[in-house]
Structure formats: structure tokens, C-alpha cells
Design a protein around this motif. Structure first.
Motif, PDB file in Angstrom:
ATOM      1  N   ASP A 277      11.917  21.618 -14.581  1.00 27.57           N
ATOM      2  CA  ASP A 277      11.442  22.333 -13.405  1.00 27.57           C
ATOM      3  C   ASP A 277      12.060  21.701 -12.160  1.00 27.57           C
ATOM      4  N   TYR A 278      12.755  22.496 -11.366  1.00 30.25           N
ATOM      5  CA  TYR A 278      13.432  21.950 -10.181  1.00 30.25           C
ATOM      6  C   TYR A 278      12.450  21.346  -9.196  1.00 30.25           C
ATOM      7  N   LYS A 279      11.193  21.848  -9.185  1.00 34.28           N
ATOM      8  CA  LYS A 279      10.206  21.337  -8.234  1.00 34.28           C
ATOM      9  C   LYS A 279       9.932  19.853  -8.460  1.00 34.28           C
ATOM     10  N   VAL A 280       9.974  19.429  -9.705  1.00 33.96           N
ATOM     11  CA  VAL A 280       9.745  18.015 -10.014  1.00 33.96           C
ATOM     12  C   VAL A 280      10.811  17.152  -9.337  1.00 33.96           C
ATOM     13  N   TYR A 281      12.054  17.618  -9.361  1.00 38.97           N
ATOM     14  CA  TYR A 281      13.148  16.843  -8.773  1.00 38.97           C
ATOM     15  C   TYR A 281      13.133  16.918  -7.242  1.00 38.97           C
ATOM     16  N   MET A 282      12.635  18.027  -6.698  1.00 35.74           N
ATOM     17  CA  MET A 282      12.480  18.095  -5.240  1.00 35.74           C
ATOM     18  C   MET A 282      11.407  17.112  -4.773  1.00 35.74           C
ATOM     19  N   HIS A 283      10.297  17.068  -5.507  1.00 43.16           N
ATOM     20  CA  HIS A 283       9.260  16.089  -5.185  1.00 43.16           C
ATOM     21  C   HIS A 283       9.818  14.672  -5.257  1.00 43.16           C
ATOM     22  N   ALA A 284      10.579  14.417  -6.320  1.00 35.27           N
ATOM     23  CA  ALA A 284      11.132  13.072  -6.503  1.00 35.27           C
ATOM     24  C   ALA A 284      12.098  12.708  -5.386  1.00 35.27           C
ATOM     25  N   LEU A 285      12.873  13.690  -4.930  1.00 41.21           N
ATOM     26  CA  LEU A 285      13.837  13.446  -3.858  1.00 41.21           C
ATOM     27  C   LEU A 285      13.126  13.096  -2.555  1.00 41.21           C
ATOM     28  N   VAL A 286      12.090  13.860  -2.219  1.00 39.29           N
ATOM     29  CA  VAL A 286      11.321  13.551  -1.016  1.00 39.29           C
ATOM     30  C   VAL A 286      10.666  12.183  -1.153  1.00 39.29           C
ATOM     31  N   TYR A 287      10.147  11.919  -2.332  1.00 41.01           N
ATOM     32  CA  TYR A 287       9.410  10.673  -2.553  1.00 41.01           C
ATOM     33  C   TYR A 287      10.308   9.440  -2.443  1.00 41.01           C
ATOM     34  N   ILE A 288      11.488   9.492  -3.040  1.00 46.79           N
ATOM     35  CA  ILE A 288      12.350   8.308  -2.995  1.00 46.79           C
ATOM     36  C   ILE A 288      12.850   8.056  -1.572  1.00 46.79           C
ATOM     37  N   CYS A 289      13.046   9.135  -0.807  1.00 46.70           N
ATOM     38  CA  CYS A 289      13.445   8.946   0.597  1.00 46.70           C
ATOM     39  C   CYS A 289      12.334   8.278   1.401  1.00 46.70           C
ATOM     40  N   GLY A 290      11.090   8.610   1.084  1.00 47.93           N
ATOM     41  CA  GLY A 290       9.979   8.014   1.805  1.00 47.93           C
ATOM     42  C   GLY A 290       9.544   6.668   1.274  1.00 47.93           C
ATOM     43  N   SER A 291       9.658   6.466  -0.053  1.00 48.00           N
ATOM     44  CA  SER A 291       9.160   5.221  -0.648  1.00 48.00           C
ATOM     45  C   SER A 291      10.070   4.035  -0.362  1.00 48.00           C
ATOM     46  N   THR A 292      11.364   4.272  -0.186  1.00 44.99           N
ATOM     47  CA  THR A 292      12.267   3.149   0.094  1.00 44.99           C
ATOM     48  C   THR A 292      11.911   2.482   1.428  1.00 44.99           C
ATOM     49  N   PRO A 293      11.764   3.226   2.535  1.00 48.35           N
ATOM     50  CA  PRO A 293      11.289   2.581   3.767  1.00 48.35           C
ATOM     51  C   PRO A 293       9.873   2.019   3.635  1.00 48.35           C
ATOM     52  N   LEU A 294       9.022   2.718   2.875  1.00 49.05           N
ATOM     53  CA  LEU A 294       7.646   2.257   2.713  1.00 49.05           C
ATOM     54  C   LEU A 294       7.600   0.855   2.107  1.00 49.05           C
ATOM     55  N   TYR A 295       8.298   0.677   1.001  1.00 49.18           N
ATOM     56  CA  TYR A 295       8.249  -0.615   0.325  1.00 49.18           C
ATOM     57  C   TYR A 295       9.027  -1.687   1.076  1.00 49.18           C
ATOM     58  N   SER A 296      10.160  -1.310   1.641  1.00 46.54           N
ATOM     59  CA  SER A 296      10.930  -2.317   2.373  1.00 46.54           C
ATOM     60  C   SER A 296      10.145  -2.811   3.581  1.00 46.54           C
ATOM     61  N   LEU A 297       9.454  -1.891   4.271  1.00 45.50           N
ATOM     62  CA  LEU A 297       8.659  -2.289   5.425  1.00 45.50           C
ATOM     63  C   LEU A 297       7.471  -3.148   4.995  1.00 45.50           C
ATOM     64  N   SER A 298       6.827  -2.766   3.891  1.00 47.21           N
ATOM     65  CA  SER A 298       5.669  -3.524   3.409  1.00 47.21           C
ATOM     66  C   SER A 298       6.062  -4.933   2.979  1.00 47.21           C
ATOM     67  N   LEU A 299       7.210  -5.051   2.334  1.00 47.40           N
ATOM     68  CA  LEU A 299       7.648  -6.356   1.840  1.00 47.40           C
ATOM     69  C   LEU A 299       8.163  -7.266   2.948  1.00 47.40           C
ATOM     70  N   PHE A 300       8.739  -6.653   3.989  1.00 50.57           N
ATOM     71  CA  PHE A 300       9.421  -7.464   5.000  1.00 50.57           C
ATOM     72  C   PHE A 300       8.781  -7.420   6.388  1.00 50.57           C
TER      73      PHE A 300
END
Length: 494
Positions: A277-300
Motif C-alpha cells: 500500500d503506497y500510503k504506508v510508504y508515504m507515512h514512513a516518508l513523512v515520519y523519517i523526515c520528522g523523526s531525524t530532527p526529533l531524535y537529533s535534537l533530543s540527543l544533542f
């Protein structure tokens, strides 16, 4: 339609486990009495009191335990075990490798043995690993312990999202997810203050401050892990804190909310649907774009604030206010998202704020520490506030319980690749201004804005297409085996 087919609506392996009380009949003349507004409000409040605060408390422990290595660094971890900057970043990243590997298997185990027992097991397991980290004395020990911490923590986050979908309708989930996820911002604030206090214990019993951080922050995890088995219900039908009538209401309202996407049983066909289902990959794309700053900011965050000119202890304490501010906006935006039944813009708007915050951190690098600190607060607000609407979007667009459970784990797994990437966004050679790290994060937040709006438009187009189907087209699409959210009567929340 048979009685069982009408009322089965729960998130467990077999239909028999989720049958509503026996007097509930089919829609063709049942004797089910719909709840009054007051009765429905009372049931929701009982669910909220029992489930949401406890899950939030568990996630607070989870987020605190995964990012406290940043506080431990300021307390002397890297110096005491003689770890170089590259291996330290690797230690941050390897957590997410273990997390990613075990995420989908964890959600399958949760579905098979039940959330009540499984969430208890993973809590106790990661509490043991967390406490054991106080004994590491070299780079290899830190890497191994962080890897196993990722494995043991992997079951909570996707499992909790899945668990909430057992009890709350799609329209109710963003606010509950915001409160749940908001505990991560509380963990950021609380972690800084707690780290500041624990660092004062350095030398007590011959242990360094960073060792006490790992030990003390593991204790609540162990206690809450054991208590979870007795506090959380398993599935609505077996929720002992509800009356028979209240269990009946919970089951029926979820049936009605799901519409045609009512498939309950474990299905290998739905397992396959989750990956095509393409929707799963769209969700994943939005999520990885948001989670990378989220975790980097939280860690640093402590290191970023330290780079503004503050000392170690000051940096620990000053890392708290940005999270506190972010928490307020996170809850407010999610509540509005539920009220208007909209997700895309409630992701894009905070994402844009986060992007602006990063840009300010870049261009204000030569300004005073106070000005840059305000920019950090703006950044944290945007980075955190878009997450709950994004997480609740999974359940709003994915029907069929097996498909939603597997897809949720997969999306979160991809998102946590962002955690592994985020561990390397801020490098020692980029300190103290971290312009390269801020630039990478700003670009990723721009991706959140672009992809969430694009996805919203695609879902709206599909809803309109289904509205205009001919009877023949409708019948053809409805005849698909286990259609889940592909059923032509299903409508997406965009």
C-alpha cells in the motif's frame, strides 16, 4: 448478518476473544441501546483515566532512558570510559539498529500474547538493561548495552499506538496520542533537571555521576513494568474496570467507527497488504523526515545549549524550558486536529515552524546566547508539535487490524532509521554552532511540510473518487477479499 459478525470489534487474534455481551444483536433489529451523551462521556473518561496517563508514564520512562546518554555525556561518561566522538555517535546510532530489527516481530508478539503481558515484559527487560549500563567500562560495553536497550524498548512505542486503537475511535486518537507523545517532551524537560540533580551525587558509593544517572532512571522503569500487568486492561471485552454495559459500548462504537474496515483475525493477506500500500510508504516518508530532527535534537539539546556558552550544569538545567514550551503547543495542536478531523495541515504548520527555528539557529550564530536560546525554543516547538497528528494519521488511513498493526510497526521502524541518522547529524567537528546539523534538520523539516501536504491532497482525491463510483464500480471494489481501507465505503481523514 450473524450476531458475531456484527459485534466483533477488538484488537486480538481471534474473534471469540472480542465478542460483545450476548444481548447485542445485528443491525437488522438489535436490542442494543445507544449510549446517552452523558453515558458516553463517562465511558470515555474511564478509558482516559486508566489508559492514557499510564501509557504516557511508560513512554516518559522510555524516552528518558533512550536519551539520557546525552546527560551522561555531560556527567563525564565519554571521559571515564575513554570513548572517542565517532564511537560515541555510533553508540547513539546502534540503539536504533536494535530498535528497528525487533519492531515488527514485537508487534506480532503483542497481537499473539496480548498487550497487557507483552508491554510488561518489554518494560522490565529494558529496565534491567538500563541499570546494567552503569557497569560499562569501555567502548564495546557501551555499544552492546545500547544495542540491547534498543531491542528491549522497541515494543513499547508501536505497541502503545496499536493498543490505543483498541479503545478509542479514529477521531479521538490525535489528542490521546498527543498526551502520550507529549510525555517525551516532559522527559526532555525532566531529564535535564533530573540529570542536573543526579550529577551532584558524583562520588557517592564510589560511583560517577553518569553511573547514578543510569541506575536511578532505571528504577521507575522496573517498578512501572511490573505494575503495568495489573494496571492496563488487555482488550475491551476483558477490561475489568468497565461494567458489562460499558464494555458493550466500547465494542460497539469501535465497530461503527471502523465502518467497512472490520477485519479482526490475524491474516497473512493483510500482512502482505501492509507492504504493497503506497500510503504506508508515504507515512514512513513523512515520519523519517520528522523523526531525524526529533531524535537529533533530543540527543544533542544539552550540547547545543552548551555551545551557546553555558557550562555543563547550566546546559543541563536550560535544556528543560524548550521541552516544556513544546509540550503545551503539542497538546493544543493535536486537540484542534481532532476537533476539525484534519491531519495534513496540522503536521505541515508545526513542521514549518520547526524549519524556521533551525534557520534562525543558523543565521543567528553570531548573536547573543539569549537570542539563540529563544531560537532553540522555537525549533523544539515545531519539531515536537507535528508528531502526534502524524502518528494518529496511521490509524486514520489504515484499516484491518493485522494490516494496521504490521504497518504501524513498519512505519515506526522506518521512522527510527531517522534516529540512527540523527545520531550523526551533530558532529564534534561542527561544534559549537552546529550549522551543518541545523541545515540538515531544516531541510528535513521542509520535507515534512512538502510530503504531508502532498499526501493530504492524494487522500482527498481518493475520497472524491470513491464518492463518484458507479454502482458497478462500487460492487467490484467491495468484492475484493479483505479490502480493509480499500473498501469503497471507507473514507480517509486527510
Amino acid at each position: 448478518m450473524s450476531e458475531k459478525a456484527q459485534v466483533e470489534k477488538d484488537e486480538n487474534l481471534s474473534v471469540q476473544e472480542i465478542e460483545a455481551p450476548q444481548h447485542v444483536k445485528s443491525a437488522d433489529g438489535d436490542d442494543y441501546i445507544p449510549p446517552t451523551p452523558e453515558e458516553l462521556r463517562r465511558v470515555r473518561w474511564k478509558l482516559d483515566k486508566r489508559i492514557v496517563p499510564w501509557l504516557s508514564l511508560l513512554y516518559l520512562c522510555s524516552f528518558l532512558d533512550r536519551v539520557n546518554i546525552g546527560n551522561a555525556k555531560l556527567a563525564g561518561l565519554t571521559t571515564d570510559i575513554n570513548i572517542d566522538p565517532t564511537n560515541y555517535n555510533l553508540a547513539l546510532s546502534i540503539f536504533f539498529i536494535g530498535y528497528i530489527i525487533f519492531e515488527i516481530p514485537s508487534n506480532i508478539l503483542l497481537k499473539r500474547i496480548g498487550p497487557q503481558l507483552w508491554l510488561s515484559i518489554v518494560m522490565v527487560a529494558w529496565g534491567v538493561v538500563m541499570a546494567s549500563m552503569a557497569a560499562v567500562h569501555n567502548t564495546a560495553g557501551l555499544l552492546v548495552s545500547r544495542f540491547f536497550l534498543g531491542i528491549t524498548e522497541s515494543g513499547l512505542f508501536p505497541g502503545a499506538l496499536y493498543f490505543m486503537s483498541l479503545f478509542f475511535t479514529r477521531q479521538e486518537q490525535a489528542t490521546r496520542v498527543a498526551i502520550f507523545f507529549g510525555s517525551a517532551t516532559v522527559a526532555g524537560a525532566f531529564g535535564g533537571v533530573l540529570g542536573y540533580g543526579i550529577m551532584q551525587m558524583a562520588g557517592l558509593q564510589g560511583l560517577a555521576g553518569w553511573q547514578w544517572i543510569f541506575i536511578i532512571e532505571a528504577l521507575p522503569t522496573l517498578v512501572f513494568g511490573f505494575a503495568t500487568y495489573f494496571v492496563l486492561p488487555d482488550v475491551p471485552r476483558r477490561a475489568k474496570f468497565l461494567t458489562d454495559r460499558e464494555r458493550e459500548i466500547v465494542v460497539r462504537r469501535l465497530v461503527e467507527d471502523a465502518g467497512p474496515a472490520t477485519e479482526e483475525h490475524f491474516s497473512w493477506r493483510q500482512f502482505r497488504y501492509a507492504f504493497i500500500d503506497y500510503k504506508v510508504y508515504m507515512h514512513a516518508l513523512v515520519y523519517i523526515c520528522g523523526s531525524t530532527p526529533l531524535y537529533s535534537l533530543s540527543l544533542f539539546m544539552p550540547s547545543i545549549i552548551q555551545g551557546m556558552g553555558y557550562q555543563n550544569l547550566q546546559a543541563q538545567a536550560l535544556s528543560a524550558p524548550p521541552y516544556a514550551i513544546a509540550f503545551i503547543f503539542t497538546i493544543a495542536i493535536a486537540m484542534h486536529s481532532d476537533r476539525v478531523r484534519e491531519r495534513g495541515l496540522h503536521i505541515a504548520a508545526p513542521g514549518f515552524v520547526g524549519m524556521i527555528g533551525y534557520v534562525l539557529l543558523i543565521v543567528l550564530g553570531d548573536r547573543s546566547a539569549g537570542v539563540r536560546y529563544v531560537a532553540a525554543c522555537i525549533t523544539a516547538t515545531g519539531v515536537f508539535a507535528h508528531i502526534p497528528s502524524m502518528l494518529s494519521w496511521f490509524a486514520n488511513t489504515l484499516g484491518g487490524h493485522t494490516k494496521r498493526g504490521v504497518a504501524t510497526a513498519f512505519i515506526v521502524m522506518i521512522g527510527n532509521v531517522g534516529g540512527a541518522i540523527g545520531s550523526f547529524v551533530y558532529r564534534a567537528d561542527d561544534a559549537p554552532l552546529y550549522k551543518r546539523g541545523h541545515t540538515i534538520s531544516a531541510c528535513l523539516m521542509a520535507g515534512v511540510v512538502l510530503f504531508s501536504i502532498t499526501f493530504k491532497l492524494l487522500l482527498e482525491r481518493e475520497n472524491k473518487r470513491r464518492d463518484n463510483l458507479t454502482p458497478e464500480q462500487h460492487a467490484k471494489e467491495a468484492a475484493r477479499p479483505e479490502p480493509c481501507d480499500w473498501h469503497p465505503d471507507f473514507r480517509y481523514i486527510s
